[in-house]
Motif scaffolding. Structure first.
Motif, PDB file in Angstrom:
ATOM      1  N   ALA A 216       0.832  -1.209   0.000  1.00  0.00           N
ATOM      2  CA  ALA A 216       0.000   0.000   0.000  1.00  0.00           C
ATOM      3  C   ALA A 216       0.868   1.261   0.000  1.00  0.00           C
ATOM      4  O   ALA A 216       0.575   2.235  -0.705  1.00  0.00           O
ATOM      5  N   LEU A 217       1.940   1.248   0.771  1.00  0.00           N
ATOM      6  CA  LEU A 217       2.842   2.400   0.810  1.00  0.00           C
ATOM      7  C   LEU A 217       3.559   2.574  -0.526  1.00  0.00           C
ATOM      8  O   LEU A 217       3.736   3.707  -1.009  1.00  0.00           O
ATOM      9  N   GLU A 218       3.979   1.474  -1.125  1.00  0.00           N
ATOM     10  CA  GLU A 218       4.639   1.560  -2.427  1.00  0.00           C
ATOM     11  C   GLU A 218       3.685   2.107  -3.481  1.00  0.00           C
ATOM     12  O   GLU A 218       4.075   2.936  -4.315  1.00  0.00           O
ATOM     13  N   ALA A 219       2.429   1.665  -3.433  1.00  0.00           N
ATOM     14  CA  ALA A 219       1.438   2.174  -4.381  1.00  0.00           C
ATOM     15  C   ALA A 219       1.220   3.674  -4.192  1.00  0.00           C
ATOM     16  O   ALA A 219       1.033   4.423  -5.171  1.00  0.00           O
ATOM     17  N   ALA A 220       1.246   4.140  -2.943  1.00  0.00           N
ATOM     18  CA  ALA A 220       1.086   5.571  -2.675  1.00  0.00           C
ATOM     19  C   ALA A 220       2.269   6.362  -3.231  1.00  0.00           C
ATOM     20  O   ALA A 220       2.110   7.494  -3.715  1.00  0.00           O
ATOM     21  N   ILE A 221       3.466   5.781  -3.181  1.00  0.00           N
ATOM     22  CA  ILE A 221       4.639   6.436  -3.764  1.00  0.00           C
ATOM     23  C   ILE A 221       4.495   6.510  -5.276  1.00  0.00           C
ATOM     24  O   ILE A 221       4.723   7.557  -5.900  1.00  0.00           O
ATOM     25  N   ASP A 222       4.079   5.402  -5.896  1.00  0.00           N
ATOM     26  CA  ASP A 222       3.900   5.375  -7.354  1.00  0.00           C
ATOM     27  C   ASP A 222       2.856   6.391  -7.807  1.00  0.00           C
ATOM     28  O   ASP A 222       2.983   6.997  -8.879  1.00  0.00           O
ATOM     29  N   ALA A 223       1.816   6.578  -6.976  1.00  0.00           N
ATOM     30  CA  ALA A 223       0.741   7.500  -7.341  1.00  0.00           C
ATOM     31  C   ALA A 223       1.085   8.952  -7.044  1.00  0.00           C
ATOM     32  O   ALA A 223       0.312   9.853  -7.389  1.00  0.00           O
ATOM     33  N   GLY A 224       2.227   9.196  -6.395  1.00  0.00           N
ATOM     34  CA  GLY A 224       2.618  10.557  -6.064  1.00  0.00           C
ATOM     35  C   GLY A 224       2.005  11.091  -4.792  1.00  0.00           C
ATOM     36  O   GLY A 224       2.226  12.250  -4.425  1.00  0.00           O
ATOM     37  N   ARG A 225       1.246  10.267  -4.096  1.00  0.00           N
ATOM     38  CA  ARG A 225       0.629  10.714  -2.842  1.00  0.00           C
ATOM     39  C   ARG A 225       1.659  10.794  -1.714  1.00  0.00           C
ATOM     40  O   ARG A 225       1.595  11.676  -0.865  1.00  0.00           O
ATOM     41  N   LEU A 226       2.604   9.874  -1.728  1.00  0.00           N
ATOM     42  CA  LEU A 226       3.611   9.787  -0.672  1.00  0.00           C
ATOM     43  C   LEU A 226       4.981  10.068  -1.265  1.00  0.00           C
ATOM     44  O   LEU A 226       5.393   9.409  -2.237  1.00  0.00           O
ATOM     45  N   GLU A 227       5.679  11.054  -0.713  1.00  0.00           N
ATOM     46  CA  GLU A 227       7.011  11.412  -1.177  1.00  0.00           C
ATOM     47  C   GLU A 227       7.986  11.336  -0.008  1.00  0.00           C
ATOM     48  O   GLU A 227       8.133  12.300   0.751  1.00  0.00           O
ATOM     49  N   PRO A 228       8.616  10.184   0.183  1.00  0.00           N
ATOM     50  CA  PRO A 228       9.536  10.023   1.314  1.00  0.00           C
ATOM     51  C   PRO A 228      10.593  11.117   1.356  1.00  0.00           C
ATOM     52  O   PRO A 228      11.195  11.458   0.328  1.00  0.00           O
TER      53      PRO A 228
END
Length: 418
Positions: free
Chosen positions: A122-134
């Motif tokens: 789920a976290l990886e998908a959020a990164i791919d979608a641009g929602r999560l930017e570590p």
């Protein structure tokens, strides 16, 4: 390249790959499993494999400075390598995060392990979608939100369970299964349903947090200390006027009780200061005791302060075991009341399992002393009925909620072994 693919997936197929599994392979499995002479060739083969498959983000991780730094650290010192690998994984954004609702265990049961893998994806998908930017802004807050949403999803094959409730249920079952005696198991089984979910805080959390809230407020702008390091007599008198069970000494003729002359006269106040200092809520600076920034924030967040105080109901693991048994005994009687010595029923049998002092096996006196110390702290916080005394009283309504919060933490917190 084929060797790299087999190593990455244990021969089960590349469709099982995730960023977390790639990082674990590169930063943990590779240096633990292969000789150092094989590390660079395997990293190069892994990078080439990902490029060929079009998995460019994974290829970038394999060829990154982070991967080189982690492997160099492993070469210098395995402990340093392990620490750097853990830090890099935490910064990557795809590792499950610890929150107030759930702290992840290092050793996990099958359901928790599956839940962690679900969160990683789920976290990886959020990164791919641009929602999560570590690394950007409040990214850890976003990660916690993504995790909470994923945990609330139904667990496949479980009609009535979410991922979160599956983890909690598994932990409670483990808590029951690891009981030391039949008596402890029966107590845990009896209260299991009460601790599956975090209890609601008391209607007025300050009923249970009053002493700590008073101390944090009194020291907010700095409280003067005497030459011997005690709080001023005026502040001590204010304390016992607010918490009269701390100073219940009235003359036999009914005259007004003489106030304490010093903090040294009120052991409860010393205990409160000790816990506040241990939690880094107050700090001594010269001849002043000051509330820390963390302590000041809790003044404005009574529910969070209450949850923190619930976590203080015992100190070390032995005391926590004794506290758990005392709580189970208090909650298990029809009205939650204690008769004379009632809380000691069965405590010696259970708490004595495997515990030792430097002088040998625990004695009943050792256990009785630990029980007294635990209940005395509950007494300090006002969790026990002030009409009685520690060990011969009952839980107040706020005390009941606080003790349940403590037991919830014991039953559903991360376990250390399977």
């Amino acid at each position: 390249m084929d060797h790299a693919a087999d190593a990455l997936t244990s021969g089960e197929g590349l469709e099982l790959l995730s960023q977390s599994s790639v990082q674990r392979f590169l930063w943990l499995e590779l240096p633990r499993t292969w000789p150092a002479t094989a590390w660079d060739p395997l990293v190069e083969a892994t990078t080439a494999l990902f490029e060929e498959l079009g998995l460019h983000r994974y290829a970038a991780i394999a060829s990154s400075e982070t991967t080189s730094a982690v492997l160099d650290a492993w070469l210098e010192d395995p402990d340093e390598g392990l620490d750097l690998a853990a830090a890099a994984a935490a910064d990557s954004g795809v590792e499950p995060v610890d929150t107030d609702e759930l702290s992840w265990a290092d050793v996990r049961g099958p359901d928790e392990d599956a839940a962690a893998a679900h969160i990683e994806r789920a976290l990886e998908a959020a990164i791919d979608a641009g929602r999560l930017e570590p690394g950007c802004g409040r990214w850890r807050v976003v990660a916690a939100q993504v995790q909470a949403e994923a945990l609330a999803e139904p667990m496949p094959g479980r009609l009535t369970q979410t991922w979160a409730t599956a983890v909690t249920t598994e932990r409670v079952e483990h808590w029951i299964a690891t009981s030391a005696t039949h008596r402890q198991r029966s107590w845990r089984e009896r209260i299991a349903n009460q601790v599956l979910s975090p209890p609601d805080p008391p209607a007025d959390p300050s009923v249970a947090t009053g002493p700590m809230l008073w101390l944090l407020t009194a020291c907010r702008d700095g409280a003067a200390l005497t030459a011997t390091g005690y709080l001023s007599p005026a502040l001590v008198r204010d304390a016992v006027s607010r918490f009269p069970w701390w100073w219940p000494y009235a003359p036999a003729d009914g005259a007004e009780a003489r106030p304490p002359r010093s903090e040294a006269d009120v052991a409860e106040l010393g205990s409160l200061r000790e816990v506040a200092a241990r939690l880094r809520l107050v700090r001594r600076r010269g001849r002043e005791l000051r509330t820390t920034r963390a302590g000041a924030a809790l003044i404005e967040d009574p529910v969070r302060l209450w949850r923190l105080m619930a976590s203080t109901l015992a100190g070390n693991e032995f005391e926590a075991t004794v506290a758990e048994l005392a709580a189970a005994r208090l909650l298990g009687t029809p009205d939650g009341a204690l008769g004379p010595g009632g809380v000691e029923v069965g405590v010696a049998e259970v708490a004595g399992q495997g515990w030792r002092t430097s002088e040998g096996p625990l004695t009943r006196e050792d256990i009785s002393w630990a029980l007294t110390e635990v209940l005395r702290w509950w007494w300090v916080l006002g969790l026990l009925d002030a009409e009685g005394e520690p060990g011969r009283s009952s839980l107040t309504p706020a005390g009941r909620a606080t003790v349940l919060a403590f037991l919830h933490g014991r039953a559903t917190g991360p376990h250390q072994e399977l």
